[in-house]
Design a protein around this motif. Sequence first.
Motif, PDB file in Angstrom:
ATOM      1  N   ARG A  60     -33.126  30.153 -25.264  1.00 41.80           N
ATOM      2  CA  ARG A  60     -33.373  28.760 -26.500  1.00 41.80           C
ATOM      3  C   ARG A  60     -32.334  29.229 -27.563  1.00 41.80           C
ATOM      4  O   ARG A  60     -32.011  28.593 -28.086  1.00 41.80           O
ATOM      5  CB  ARG A  60     -35.338  28.953 -26.799  1.00 41.80           C
ATOM      6  N   PRO A  61     -32.703  30.624 -27.663  1.00 45.54           N
ATOM      7  CA  PRO A  61     -31.308  30.522 -28.827  1.00 45.54           C
ATOM      8  C   PRO A  61     -30.356  30.518 -28.612  1.00 45.54           C
ATOM      9  O   PRO A  61     -29.201  29.782 -29.910  1.00 45.54           O
ATOM     10  CB  PRO A  61     -31.716  32.503 -29.319  1.00 45.54           C
ATOM     11  N   VAL A  62     -29.221  30.036 -27.806  1.00 45.23           N
ATOM     12  CA  VAL A  62     -28.108  29.946 -27.861  1.00 45.23           C
ATOM     13  C   VAL A  62     -28.238  28.962 -25.906  1.00 45.23           C
ATOM     14  O   VAL A  62     -27.966  28.968 -25.160  1.00 45.23           O
ATOM     15  CB  VAL A  62     -27.055  30.847 -27.139  1.00 45.23           C
ATOM     16  N   ILE A  63     -28.680  27.480 -26.518  1.00 45.73           N
ATOM     17  CA  ILE A  63     -28.977  26.576 -25.285  1.00 45.73           C
ATOM     18  C   ILE A  63     -27.782  25.994 -24.561  1.00 45.73           C
ATOM     19  O   ILE A  63     -27.640  25.908 -24.035  1.00 45.73           O
ATOM     20  CB  ILE A  63     -29.718  25.135 -25.688  1.00 45.73           C
ATOM     21  N   HIS A  64     -26.174  26.163 -25.700  1.00 43.83           N
ATOM     22  CA  HIS A  64     -25.417  25.924 -24.873  1.00 43.83           C
ATOM     23  C   HIS A  64     -24.938  26.999 -23.829  1.00 43.83           C
ATOM     24  O   HIS A  64     -23.644  26.666 -23.502  1.00 43.83           O
ATOM     25  CB  HIS A  64     -24.199  26.036 -26.246  1.00 43.83           C
ATOM     26  N   ASP A  65     -25.474  28.403 -24.107  1.00 48.06           N
ATOM     27  CA  ASP A  65     -24.637  29.445 -23.940  1.00 48.06           C
ATOM     28  C   ASP A  65     -25.587  30.089 -23.073  1.00 48.06           C
ATOM     29  O   ASP A  65     -26.179  31.459 -22.524  1.00 48.06           O
ATOM     30  CB  ASP A  65     -23.935  30.212 -24.367  1.00 48.06           C
ATOM     31  N   SER A  66     -26.694  28.839 -22.228  1.00 44.59           N
ATOM     32  CA  SER A  66     -27.709  29.185 -21.731  1.00 44.59           C
ATOM     33  C   SER A  66     -27.940  30.251 -20.506  1.00 44.59           C
ATOM     34  O   SER A  66     -29.013  31.112 -20.312  1.00 44.59           O
ATOM     35  CB  SER A  66     -29.206  28.178 -21.868  1.00 44.59           C
ATOM     36  N   CYS A  67     -26.826  30.292 -19.796  1.00 45.93           N
ATOM     37  CA  CYS A  67     -27.004  31.244 -18.303  1.00 45.93           C
ATOM     38  C   CYS A  67     -26.394  32.177 -18.792  1.00 45.93           C
ATOM     39  O   CYS A  67     -26.883  33.838 -18.214  1.00 45.93           O
ATOM     40  CB  CYS A  67     -25.689  30.470 -17.674  1.00 45.93           C
ATOM     41  N   ASN A  68     -25.440  32.854 -20.014  1.00 47.78           N
ATOM     42  CA  ASN A  68     -25.360  34.306 -20.711  1.00 47.78           C
ATOM     43  C   ASN A  68     -25.688  34.694 -21.043  1.00 47.78           C
ATOM     44  O   ASN A  68     -26.485  35.872 -20.987  1.00 47.78           O
ATOM     45  CB  ASN A  68     -24.068  33.862 -21.067  1.00 47.78           C
ATOM     46  N   ILE A  69     -26.869  34.178 -21.300  1.00 50.36           N
ATOM     47  CA  ILE A  69     -28.008  34.464 -23.146  1.00 50.36           C
ATOM     48  C   ILE A  69     -28.866  35.100 -21.529  1.00 50.36           C
ATOM     49  O   ILE A  69     -29.113  36.062 -22.144  1.00 50.36           O
ATOM     50  CB  ILE A  69     -28.449  34.255 -23.771  1.00 50.36           C
ATOM     51  N   LEU A  70     -29.193  34.762 -20.564  1.00 46.33           N
ATOM     52  CA  LEU A  70     -29.731  35.120 -19.697  1.00 46.33           C
ATOM     53  C   LEU A  70     -29.722  35.919 -19.410  1.00 46.33           C
ATOM     54  O   LEU A  70     -30.546  36.810 -18.844  1.00 46.33           O
ATOM     55  CB  LEU A  70     -30.324  33.983 -18.555  1.00 46.33           C
ATOM     56  N   VAL A  74     -28.144  30.281 -34.548  1.00 50.60           N
ATOM     57  CA  VAL A  74     -29.565  30.168 -34.021  1.00 50.60           C
ATOM     58  C   VAL A  74     -29.543  32.269 -33.288  1.00 50.60           C
ATOM     59  O   VAL A  74     -30.889  32.725 -32.879  1.00 50.60           O
ATOM     60  CB  VAL A  74     -29.571  29.546 -33.412  1.00 50.60           C
ATOM     61  N   GLU A  75     -28.669  32.278 -32.491  1.00 52.02           N
ATOM     62  CA  GLU A  75     -28.577  33.481 -31.565  1.00 52.02           C
ATOM     63  C   GLU A  75     -29.162  34.604 -32.588  1.00 52.02           C
ATOM     64  O   GLU A  75     -29.655  35.844 -32.351  1.00 52.02           O
ATOM     65  CB  GLU A  75     -27.570  33.929 -30.509  1.00 52.02           C
TER      66      GLU A  75
END
Lengths: 378, 494, 170, 432, 101, 165, 220
Positions: free
Chosen positions: A76-86, A374-375
């Motif tokens: 959720r913190p970076v929903i635009h980059d959600s693959c990378n943050i996971l 948000v991140e």
Amino acid sequence: MTAELPPGLALQKADERIMTLNVGPQHPGSGHMRIVVQIDGDYIVACDPDPGYVHRGEEKMAEYRNYITNIPHLERPVIHDSCNILYPYVLGAEEILGIEVPERAKYVRVIASELNRCIYTMYWLAIYGIFLGHSTMFMWPAGDRELLIDLMEKMTGARVTHAHFVPGGVRNDLPPNFEDTCLRQVNYFERRIKEYAAVFYDNPVLISRTRGTGVLSRQDAIRLGTTGSVLRASGIDYDLRVKEPYDVYDELDVHTNVMKEGDSYARSRVPWLDMMESCNIIRQALQKIPKSGSVRTKLKPNPKTKGPATVYKRVESGRGSLGCYIVSDGKPEPYRVKMSVGSFRNLIALPYLLKGEKLGNMPSVYWSLNYWPVEADR
Amino acid sequence: MLEITSTPLVLIAILGTVGVALPIISIARKEKGSNSFYAVIAFAALIVSMGYVGYQFVSDHVVPSALFSEDVLVDDAFGGFFALALLIVAVFTTVGSFNYMRRHNSPAVYYSLILLSTIGMVLVAYSTDLVMLFVAWELMSIPTYVLVGFMKRNPSSNEAALKYFLFGALSSAVIVYGISLSYGLTGSTNIGEVIRGYAALDPSLYPLALLSVGMFIAGFGFKMGLVPFHQWLPDTYEGAPPTITALLAAATKKAGFAATIRIVVMGTVALNVDWTLALGILAVMTMTVGNVAAIMQKNISRMLAYSSIAHAGYILIGLAVAPHSSLGLQGSLYQILNHAVMKGAAFIAIAGIVTTLAVTHIDKLKGLGRRMPITSLGIVISLFALAGVPPLAGFWSKVLLFGSALDASATLGWASWLAIAGVLNSALSLAYYGWITRKMYFEGEKEKRVKEPKSVIGVMVFSMIFLVGFGVYPEPILQFVEFATPVLSLGLMP
Amino acid sequence: MADAVFLALTVITIGSAIAALELRSLIYGSIALMGTLGGIAGFFFLLDSPFVALFQLAVYVGSIAVLILFTVMLVRRELIFKNIEDRRRKFAGLALMLVTMVALGAVFLDSGIKTITTDEPAAEFRDIGMSFVTYYWPALILMALILAGSVTGSLVLAKREDVENDQRTS
Amino acid sequence: MSVIAPKFKLSEFVKSLLDNIFWVLLLMTIVGIPAVQIALFYIEMPVIHGELLTPFLALTWLADPTRLLPVIHALMATDFFRIAAFPGFGFAALLAAGTIFIERKMLAKLQLRVGPFYCGKIEGILQLMGDGLKLISKEIIIPAKADKPLFWAAPVLFVGAAAAFVALIPVAPGWVVADVDMGLLAVFAVIGFFPIITILSAWSANSKFPFIGGIRALFQMVSFEIPLILSLLGVVIVTGTLNLSEISASQSFFPWIVFLPVGAIVFFITMLAELERIPFDLPEAESEIVAGWLTEFSGMMYGLVQLGTYLKLYAFAALFVVLFLGGWNGPMVVPPFPEELLVGVEMGPVKVGPFPGLPLFDQAMLNGTFWFVIKTVGVIFFILLPRGVFPRIRIDMLLSLGWTKLIGLAFVNIFIALGLLYAGVLGPGGLQ
Amino acid sequence: MTNELVDFTLVSVALLGIGIYGLAVKRNFIRMLFAVEIIINAANLNIVAFGRYLSHAAGESLALFSIAIAAAEVGVGLSLIIVAYRMYQNVDIADFRSLKG
Amino acid sequence: MGTATGIIKALNSGIKHIAIKRFTLRYPEEKLKFVGDGYQFDPSTGVGIAGIKGRHMLFHDHCTGCQLCSIACEGVAEAIAMVKVPDSQTQNKKSIMPQIDYGKCVFCGLCVDACPFYALYMTNDYELSSFSKEGLIYTPAQLAVKPYVQQDSEIQITDRGATHG
Amino acid sequence: MMSDDSEKPVADPKPDTKSSPPPKPDTKSSPPPKPDTKSSPPPKPASKKPEEKPIELPAFEKGISDKLVEKFGDKVEVGFVKKDRVRINISKENIHKVAEFVRDALNYDHVESVTGVDFPTDKEIEVVYHVGSYTDSSLARQILVLATRAPREENPIPGQDSTRLPSIRDVFYSAEFGEREVFEMLGVYFEGHPDNRRLLLPEDWADLPPLRKDFAIKGR
């Protein structure tokens, strides 16, 4: 180095000369944070970033959920980059749970991660454009980003919050004919972003406005521990995809874009070059991907760990190096999850860069830090 | 028709170009603090201008003082005389600032403003049109407002500038009002036309004409520091940078006299009004107030400021008796030249003292004769010249002035009292000049010699040579003054 | 018709001149001063000199009023000033004003100025331009020098020392 | 039963509708008709059939339509019509509204969007009306510590100044509200008012961001007035007049932009700055200072300021057309009216015409207006275009651009004009 | 011309009187500047009125010069005020006491 | 001169885009076509099949009431509640089935992953708006209905730009 | 502060010169993973690289830990040595000195993250610094984990109690915001940090520091 703040970096007492402006959180030029800016005439005397308006305690939440159910909310913190943050969390969880990942899944992960990097960067670029008063540069990336979002939707089934990576691979296989569609759209996308040059990156007005503003020297970039495009724009060749390749990046030819200037123009240009590099990587990955095979090692919904461990994994996200520190005490839930995010690390440079700048440079310098509030708040 | 080689135009060309170019050069150079570079340029421009004025005199291109002309400017000996006197002061200021400005910001603008102000002063003396005179007057004034307030960190400089600006603006407003009246009455702005119009004025308009002349006196009087209009003067002279005070005391004041001679004297003559008594009373008041107030001062700048008020009074004697004695204007002009050199030198010396010792209080000047021998010698000679002590140049101008008063007493009964008042005042002034001299040479024991600024030494040497030399041998100056003095009847019958 | 306009302009001009000096708020004082300047421009229109009138509007309203407003706003702490003028000074000033007005007014009314009238057309603005380039041209040059001097002078004065001391490259 | 409005009853709705219609009709009769009559008293009435029309008779046009045309003709000759309708406010407001529509659609096209689409069925043509209604219906909020009289006055003054500017623009031969002999100087005087209004409104809001924006607007406008004036001097030099109508008429053969392109470019750039358009919209730079001096305006006060802004935009574009693009001059596109249209033609027993409305206009006016509008819209297009292409620049860059480059170019333009004049290309004995 | 010259001059005299009053009474520097401006405008009014009644262009030229010079003068004066304000945080001339007199 | 060419290039690029095709999708009138029928699970490989994660579809005859979907959702959204269903299947002894609150669901699809009997799939129906909160709670009976969706717009990339035809 | 020169051509000799057998006491630290099992996470089939790396790289990392042990002896305790990761446990008195040594002698130049972990059972709070290097390209993939512990109080008043640690902000500037975050999230007061201030939480936060274990999320 001294233990004190650099002279004048702290806020001063407001008087007749010095005016204190609260830029944000309800300000068109702040994002979800507040920057307390003190100006003297047109010059910024001091500035104090005040994040935390979107803090939701992801790290605390992660202590209550097991390794699988953490996935949808940790992105959720970076929903635009959600693959990378996971990505680092998943890598860490794999190590803790002791799972291996199939080869095809690694390639799928790389493709998804690069597409997501482009999606994030386009979003960032849109906001950078509107911060500089360039409304076309808001609309074009926001529109062209839809191409990639459609692609990600085909791939993962969701437009932004994919929840696609899981320990042991990815959630689903690629749809049929995905390679062709992906290649076509990525090629078109690359053609589109090259058109931004004439109207934005080679625009003399933009160049004269951002060149030489907010210069972060090489030494300072290292000293402040910045990362990602900020670091590479200051002339440091550091990209985790090359330096510490995870998954299959060591089999792909990744080129690091480095610029020497360290000003906000360079910082804004490096992500754009990175997008082209991402297109390149996606094409390579599409070539090398095994045509068949499993993409997931099956896990239980509530998997068991292999005992106490600590893991620190890093990946290169759209905003720079993104680390995940997981402490496990053997229970199904992680004992402590810490996300070391690029935005938070780059935020430290903001007061440093804004000091002495003109107020008119505030949006361009601030957003060129590739900062996602948000991140940083998590 | 105005020739392109006539002196005022050439002066505008030289000084104006350099004056405008200096700030541009400073922007282009992007360097700070290279004071001497700009000073040398300004100095060169001034010297070239002086050379051109002198060349015009030598090569006989100068009309003998015409006062009136069909054009806005006239290249006559009267203007040339003033141009030389004012340029000398400007050179003094520039040279004196060579050292004084070293520590301050934006030297280029400083010298540029000095040059622009110099053009204004010089053209006030040359102009034969009210519009031209007004514009030149403002060109003289506006840069000096800035220059007086140039020391931005110094509260007294700023306060001096504010006061000076307010009175200056008021004076220019009054002058515009006077111009409006005179223009309305005569239908022209050319001074010759105005004077002729005044001479042939309808009697019912006489009060307005008198009003206009009165406004001119008031307006110029503000700059000259005549007594009812002198309140700003001591404050400004004390607060301003001493070099600029030299410019104000020695130069802008003289420009006021030039304008007065051009307009007021002519106007009084034309209107057939006996303004001599009024001017005489003004002269005596100015002298007396200046000298009496000067005695009480503890600050040397302030004392010299009052002394310069007093000298305005002496000069006014000549103007007062001008219609009755041909010597009157000669004496005034001679005194103007002398006063320019003497006051200029004195204030530049103070600037030197301020830069090296940072004192202006008279008690602190003890033993200056040992600390700064050349400067103090220059001051002493200037002061004695101001007092009119015989072998010095000031003596001859005073002799001429008082002589003119005595000369006029043939037709003007009370004129001899002017001379008596003048002599008494000179004696009075000798008292405080002598007191300073005593402080400098006969008090204090163990002061050591300090390094004197070379530029100040240069000015001192020049002024000493001038004052002593022309005091011993005044013949050339006398001839020059005679050549430059306008003949009053000339204007009315062109 | 013109008389009514004249009276209205007189009231506006003099009224706002008094207001400019007497209003407690400096901002409103400045606006009242603009009223005076505009009223004077109206008089110029009445006097068939539209060129001067428009010049007055453009210069006074376009630059001087802006400068004054800017300065007043910069000096914003003291927007409302203490009424420190003492009564004696005020009455002396009023007396001075009345004496000036009555004496000068008497001089004007008494003089032969009342006999001056005209029916001739007003001078055209081309004549002004002609006189500028033929007769007043040295004055024009001096005017340019004045403007140059005042601009550089005010810039140097208004520039802040600290900005001066660490000048930026950009 | 609808979920949205659960208490809906058709009878109540019809009743309220009838109520509204009743009140509207009542007000129309009580206020509208007397107002029309009062207006008619101030119109110089035409003579029809040798008889002077009275205002009362004029109201009976429904009975005799032939009376309508002369009354309208007479109306068009009045100053009121000129100020309110044709070359003045109404025309300008119409063009301004068109400008807003063009801006939104064109910007949308440029940015690969669609733009206003649904409101008004045809490409969202009624969107502007909707926005206007929204602004009118919004509450006007005044900051508690604002200086209320000034805060109220500023938008009104702004529109007033813009309207005064509009009044100076000649649209067609003879069609100008105020034909001032010093038209150009009057333009400068009017332009001088905008910074004052801006700074007063900024100050009166008593807030930080408006104040910074106001100061910026002040810097920008004041410093760009100088190159603006200088760039127009070239035209004044070659035409020898300050009257805008004469300047416009002097370009019947070729527009001045052919000879003075430098001046035109400088004027165009300064125009952008004076209008606070992107890339010079620093006073409203929303990412730095929220909305600049407009921050505290709300509701119709903001609407008024926007109206004034677009009127100003129209006026500047029209000034550019008048000065550099030949104003109303252009090839005749309106054919001369055939006689039959004007007086009518009898075809046997049937008389056709006269065509109503045509006698109201003459050919020159229609033609002039046509070309003027075409050119103005073209200029407006180029004023709007940079908004999609350039980012906002910085205040110091703006000032240095104005003070160094533009003033220098403006002087170059003046020398070009002088050179053309002395070389005999233009002026007496030259091409014109 | 329905108005007479003397009317204009009387208005001008009234403005002159007001200006003198302001200079004499007000101690605020900006107000004093206002007063000076009023006097200059009175003079300009006089000049233009005389010029109109003499049918001369010279009057208008003089008025133009005077207006332009007033602008330059005000610029310098206001910058002096700003400098003073930075130093004293005040623009009342009565509070400036570093020099006597 | 570089500045001038840059400005002209930028203007040219801007004007060029006025004529380019735009890919605005006029949403309620046209809808984007998705891959497949939605996110499903392939029993043969044990891996998901790509598809949009829309609202769920529940196969009553597969559901055993094991609650694994509810447990999977607990850590994420707590959208799934197990409710009693009247008709009991043979394999569903407890006769409880998931009821999904779409006001809470985040459409992550973890419940689909968790279901060992492949009873829960996702469909490509995403238009779930309702006027009340209750309307968003889908009972097992509602979940059993296969939604009818008409989605036919697809992105087309040509030389003149991408467009949704 | 750091070495200004561009990336040195590198540091190959380091792993070779250090060959002393280290004590490697991975005995009692709370997370004790087995280095040998963990050190080969990429079990890629048929790839040349992974075969060499497990042999060479741990030696390199071992060299780093050996240097530290050699310098500080008993004051430090090596937590684990894995591929690319070395963990050192340090007592709070020595953390500053170790940080300086790490910066000056080992060429690490920035802190990537500062993590606080609460251990209520040990009555301690652990603060972990992940230190990395940009300048030294041989260290590009290395992360040095410095862990230290502070006593924990049951009723903390952040800034007033004994939960204190020396700040290493004056050694690594980049730790500034991280330490601020740890201060507000776990209540560890960093002595010597100039700006111990709230960062993410609301201004009026008056509850326990939220990342401590005894701060419970509502409903869980």
